[in-house]
Design a protein around this motif. Structure first.
Motif, PDB file in Angstrom:
ATOM      1  N   ILE A  29       0.865  -1.141   0.103  1.00 16.36           N
ATOM      2  CA  ILE A  29       0.063   0.003   0.074  1.00 16.36           C
ATOM      3  C   ILE A  29       0.908   1.185  -0.148  1.00 16.36           C
ATOM      4  N   GLU A  30       1.899   1.278   0.804  1.00 15.12           N
ATOM      5  CA  GLU A  30       2.979   2.487   0.920  1.00 15.12           C
ATOM      6  C   GLU A  30       3.733   2.611  -0.261  1.00 15.12           C
ATOM      7  N   ALA A  31       3.525   1.639  -1.181  1.00 13.74           N
ATOM      8  CA  ALA A  31       4.236   1.863  -2.344  1.00 13.74           C
ATOM      9  C   ALA A  31       3.841   3.125  -3.274  1.00 13.74           C
ATOM     10  N   PHE A  32       2.493   3.110  -3.390  1.00  8.30           N
ATOM     11  CA  PHE A  32       1.953   3.939  -4.090  1.00  8.30           C
ATOM     12  C   PHE A  32       1.979   5.558  -3.431  1.00  8.30           C
ATOM     13  N   ASP A  33       2.291   6.521  -4.069  1.00  6.90           N
ATOM     14  CA  ASP A  33       2.546   7.797  -3.492  1.00  6.90           C
ATOM     15  C   ASP A  33       1.820   8.880  -4.547  1.00  6.90           C
ATOM     16  N   GLN A  34       2.210   9.986  -4.202  1.00  3.07           N
ATOM     17  CA  GLN A  34       1.787  11.031  -5.122  1.00  3.07           C
ATOM     18  C   GLN A  34       2.579  11.080  -6.388  1.00  3.07           C
ATOM     19  N   GLU A  35       3.641  10.518  -6.530  1.00  6.40           N
ATOM     20  CA  GLU A  35       4.617  10.655  -7.481  1.00  6.40           C
ATOM     21  C   GLU A  35       4.195   9.348  -8.452  1.00  6.40           C
ATOM     22  N   ARG A  36       3.926   8.336  -7.921  1.00  3.11           N
ATOM     23  CA  ARG A  36       3.583   6.945  -8.605  1.00  3.11           C
ATOM     24  C   ARG A  36       2.232   6.354  -7.850  1.00  3.11           C
TER      25      ARG A  36
END
Length: 262
Positions: A29-36
């Motif tokens: 879940i934390e692999a997803f962020d604003q850039e990706r």
């Protein structure tokens, strides 16, 4: 008030007491962020250190549970993930206690105000009131920003024991987010020491151009610093040399009231 155990002093749990699957699922879940915000299986595997096969299973499980969606070979999170953050905001004592006084502070000054806590090397916003002033997208619950270049962050860093602060600065990759960002670690240490000595921190456009902030620590009834509270203004409204006179008295008043409640 129950506080989280300081990881530097708490004994490490035995491996048999940990659920590795939960740990890895949260990493996905934390692999997803604003850039990706959209990732393939291979990209998730690369960002988490999982094998491609394991990453695929975790993503399929998240899709099945409704926390992620899949379009062709690309995955993204769904709004259901917000339930995780809402669980904290609705159950944690700190946001519930500070929100009413934060509202009063913001509207008394006509400026945005927020409360944040230190998590690893970042400052995480746990409560915020805009008072009709949209100064920055970072001033909302759940947002995470580097602690070193924010007023709330510097106040929290100033509260750390020396060995923890040295360790944090030692591993920190200082990046200039604006032309005003302090990137020299010796100067950064001086600013943190200044915040500790004077009891507040002022940061001028180091996180975002146009954003000026002033912050004070929030202490509980025992005197322990548990969070930081700031007022944020746009540089066109308040000159940096006037921000202390204009905002600090109101911050200190709320700080005193909250000390009896935390």
């Amino acid at each position: 008030m129950n506080h989280e155990i300081d990881s530097d002093f708490a004994p490490a749990p035995a491996a048999r007491d940990l659920i590795a699957g939960l740990d890895k699922g949260l990493q996905v879940i934390e692999a997803f962020d604003q850039e990706r915000s959209r990732l393939t299986i291979s990209e998730v595997a690369s960002r988490t250190g999982l094998t491609r096969a394991a990453a695929r299973r975790y993503l399929i499980t998240l899709v099945h549970l409704g926390y992620a969606r899949q379009q062709d070979k690309v995955f993204s999170l769904t709004p259901k993930v917000l339930r995780l953050g809402q669980s904290y905001l609705h159950s944690a004592r700190l946001p519930r206690i500070v929100q009413p006084l934060l509202y009063r502070l913001a509207y008394s000054l006509g400026e945005a105000a927020s409360v944040g806590v230190l998590e690893d090397d970042d400052l995480v916003c746990v409560a915020a009131v805009s008072a009709g002033r949209v100064v920055s997208a970072t001033l909302q619950p759940g947002t995470r920003v580097p602690a070193f270049c924010t007023a709330n962050g510097r106040v929290m860093l100033a509260s750390l024991p020396e060995h923890q602060l040295d360790a944090m600065l030692g591993r920190l990759k200082v990046e200039a987010l604006t032309e005003y960002t302090i990137v020299n670690k010796d100067r950064l240490l001086l600013e943190i020491a200044r915040a500790r000595a004077q009891g507040y921190a002022v940061v001028n456009q180091e996180l975002e151009l146009g954003l000026r902030t002033i912050a004070v620590p929030l202490r509980n009834f025992r005197g322990d610093i548990v969070a930081a509270m700031n007022v944020s203004v746009h540089e066109s409204r308040i000159p940096v040399e006037d921000i202390v006179e204009r905002c600090l008295p109101a911050l200190l008043k709320v700080q005193t009231e909250l000390a009896a409640l935390l």
